[in-house]
Design an enzyme around this catalytic site. Sequence first.
Site, PDB file in Angstrom:
ATOM      1  N   LEU A  89       0.824  -1.215   0.000  1.00  0.00           N
ATOM      2  CA  LEU A  89       0.000   0.000   0.000  1.00  0.00           C
ATOM      3  C   LEU A  89       0.852   1.255   0.000  1.00  0.00           C
ATOM      4  O   LEU A  89       0.461   2.291  -0.526  1.00  0.00           O
ATOM      5  CB  LEU A  89      -0.898   0.017   1.255  1.00  0.00           C
ATOM      6  N   GLY A  95       9.146   1.616   7.377  1.00  0.00           N
ATOM      7  CA  GLY A  95       8.905   0.316   6.763  1.00  0.00           C
ATOM      8  C   GLY A  95       7.863   0.390   5.658  1.00  0.00           C
ATOM      9  O   GLY A  95       7.499   1.463   5.189  1.00  0.00           O
ATOM     10  N   ASN A  96       7.382  -0.792   5.287  1.00  0.00           N
ATOM     11  CA  ASN A  96       6.367  -0.900   4.237  1.00  0.00           C
ATOM     12  C   ASN A  96       5.024  -1.263   4.849  1.00  0.00           C
ATOM     13  O   ASN A  96       4.970  -1.926   5.880  1.00  0.00           O
ATOM     14  CB  ASN A  96       6.751  -1.989   3.240  1.00  0.00           C
ATOM     15  N   ASP A 211       2.195  15.289  13.730  1.00  0.00           N
ATOM     16  CA  ASP A 211       2.425  15.073  12.295  1.00  0.00           C
ATOM     17  C   ASP A 211       1.134  15.132  11.500  1.00  0.00           C
ATOM     18  O   ASP A 211       0.961  14.381  10.544  1.00  0.00           O
ATOM     19  CB  ASP A 211       3.141  13.727  12.087  1.00  0.00           C
TER      20      ASP A 211
HETATM   21  N1  LIG Z   1      -4.182   1.525   7.416  1.00  0.00           N
HETATM   22  C1  LIG Z   1      -3.786   1.823   6.191  1.00  0.00           C
HETATM   23  N2  LIG Z   1      -4.592   1.623   5.137  1.00  0.00           N
HETATM   24  C2  LIG Z   1      -4.181   1.933   3.891  1.00  0.00           C
HETATM   25  N3  LIG Z   1      -2.967   2.450   3.599  1.00  0.00           N
HETATM   26  C3  LIG Z   1      -2.113   2.661   4.604  1.00  0.00           C
HETATM   27  C4  LIG Z   1      -2.477   2.363   5.951  1.00  0.00           C
HETATM   28  N4  LIG Z   1      -1.436   2.702   6.750  1.00  0.00           N
HETATM   29  C5  LIG Z   1      -0.478   3.172   5.941  1.00  0.00           C
HETATM   30  N5  LIG Z   1      -0.878   3.156   4.652  1.00  0.00           N
HETATM   31  C6  LIG Z   1      -0.079   3.592   3.494  1.00  0.00           C
HETATM   32  O1  LIG Z   1       1.285   3.294   3.710  1.00  0.00           O
HETATM   33  C7  LIG Z   1       2.077   4.477   3.641  1.00  0.00           C
HETATM   34  C8  LIG Z   1       3.193   4.404   4.668  1.00  0.00           C
HETATM   35  O2  LIG Z   1       2.625   4.262   5.966  1.00  0.00           O
HETATM   36  P1  LIG Z   1       3.171   5.041   7.216  1.00  0.00           P
HETATM   37  O3  LIG Z   1       3.101   6.496   6.896  1.00  0.00           O
HETATM   38  O4  LIG Z   1       2.459   4.599   8.435  1.00  0.00           O
HETATM   39  O5  LIG Z   1       4.654   4.530   7.281  1.00  0.00           O
HETATM   40  P2  LIG Z   1       5.884   5.242   7.954  1.00  0.00           P
HETATM   41  O6  LIG Z   1       7.079   4.366   7.722  1.00  0.00           O
HETATM   42  O7  LIG Z   1       5.579   5.538   9.368  1.00  0.00           O
HETATM   43  O8  LIG Z   1       5.929   6.582   7.122  1.00  0.00           O
HETATM   44  P3  LIG Z   1       6.549   7.984   7.433  1.00  0.00           P
HETATM   45  O9  LIG Z   1       7.808   8.013   6.638  1.00  0.00           O
HETATM   46  O10 LIG Z   1       5.529   8.965   6.899  1.00  0.00           O
HETATM   47  O11 LIG Z   1       6.759   8.074   8.907  1.00  0.00           O
HETATM   48  C9  LIG Z   1       1.116   5.623   3.857  1.00  0.00           C
HETATM   49  O12 LIG Z   1       1.522   6.746   3.170  1.00  0.00           O
HETATM   50  C10 LIG Z   1      -0.196   5.074   3.300  1.00  0.00           C
HETATM   51  O13 LIG Z   1      -0.265   5.356   1.935  1.00  0.00           O
END
Ligand SMILES: Nc1ncnc2c1ncn2[C@@H]1O[C@H](COP(=O)(O)OP(=O)(O)OP(=O)(O)O)[C@@H](O)[C@H]1O
Length: 498
Positions: A89, A95-96, A211
């Site tokens: 997604l 992470g992913n 954020d």
């Molecule tokens: N519950 C969800 N349902 C659908 N898509 C999601 C969900 N959670 C995250 N995503 C997708 O995954 C991407 C990455 O998630 P997230 O932002 O939580 O990761 P991160 O590693 O914490 O990112 P960041 O670099 O912004 O801190 C988001 O931009 C979103 O597009």
Amino acid sequence: MATIREESDYDSSRSSLTAPGSRRSWISDIGSSSSVSVRSFGGGAWDAPAVSCRHKPHKANQAEWEAIRRIRAAAGRIGLEHFRLVRRLGSGDLGNVYLCQLREPWSTGCLYAMKVVDKDALAFRKKLRRAEVEREILRTLDHPFLPTLYADFEASHYACLVMEFCPGGDLHVARQRQPGRRFSISSARFYAAETVLALEYLHMMGVVYRDLKPENVLVRGDGHIMLSDFDLSLKCDVVPRLLRHNSLPHNGNIAGRADTAAKPSCVPPIQPVLSCLFKGVNKCQAKEEAAPKPGNDGETVDSVGGASSSSEPGDHIHTNPEVVVEPVSARSKSFVGTHEYLAPEVISGQGHGSAVDWWTLGVFMYEMIYGRTPFKGESNEKTLANIIKQPLAFPRVAAASGKEWDEHLRAQDLMTQLLAKNPRKRLGGCTGSAEVKRHEFFKGVNWALVRSVRPPEVPKPAVVPVPPAQKKVVMLSRKERQEPYNPVVRPDERFEYF
Ligand SMILES: Nc1ncnc2c1ncn2[C@@H]1O[C@H](COP(=O)(O)OP(=O)(O)OP(=O)(O)O)[C@@H](O)[C@H]1O
């Protein structure tokens, strides 16, 4: 797009990488130490038992929750082997995130989002604590506009968080689809109102989100929002306080709030929260400067069931005391957030608390309504300088009717108060969500029933074909799971299933 990632209240190293124009979140400690009271999470080990995420009263009847519960009951635990990853997604710094299903045929309708973080890689980058904090925060949440954490577990050196899947994407993408790439005032009000409720709950739980931006506001299957991404959040202690109301407005600037303060529509009319907004505002500031201790703001603020008010006799008329559960006294000096959304007190490094979330709400509303953020400059440095110095200005809008024009004026008034550069003069900065909810812009919003309101858009249900790639899924053997992390691996040996 490159990312800026630096130190947080939790990280233990410092590094710097800047990216002009980046909209990515970032974190850095510009102070020598943080005075924030950061709660301990029992050592922060990933293998700490997830107790709270097994009890989700408001989601208890969901099929997704029930399916997880059934598997736990049958297998005694839940792990990566119970899931089939469908597609990625998105990716973030930690992470992913994958769309996934349970493998049991009876549960195919249940979709989940699984965030997978590589613990060894994060440990190498000294960011493991951020991931732990995010998990701990997710474990405590139980709110319609915040993620439900269905399960969390480890697989080899990966840590996995299984959350509610949001098929509607994020509000940044949703805005691009709108006419003129702007949300209508009524849509902006809907998303802002749900965001206010989510922030209110987070603050009550002692979490400063830090954020807020359209990219982090996801749209759930029913069209309602879900705030995501808590790795920059600050966990702190919050002490409930009893705020006694002062009834008399006194200065022009703040008194403007009296004109715009609407009575809540879903509860019996109560006095506006005035002690910090009117006569008491200067005293409130003075006390905070003198002794910024949680629950000890003095004057008209008491701990619930605790010390008595220290206000001077005859100074205020106290009526209708109100409970305030807002970590207004939390102080962090981390340089954290996304450039265009940073609050002035974060940039200046003077220490920030929950008021930063009300600032970001102002920027968020501005971007939804005008299609851009209010202080964006040609470079990140210029943006930061604008946030500190540049007065707030609004673009011209062509309103279709007098009613729409009035709506814009009310929205502008709210944004002006949220974007007060001094956090003590900012709407929400002193007593939190109550004063934000009372603003005239939200007049008519039935706060208790927001989750039942029809959203501006409802996403189409996600169609999940059985991907042929699933046949190629590489599951780690027990031996492989025990092996130490080797970052030099062939692509097909990584967690990447695609
Ligand atoms: N519950 C969800 N349902 C659908 N898509 C999601 C969900 N959670 C995250 N995503 C997708 O995954 C991407 C990455 O998630 P997230 O932002 O939580 O990761 P991160 O590693 O914490 O990112 P960041 O670099 O912004 O801190 C988001 O931009 C979103 O597009």
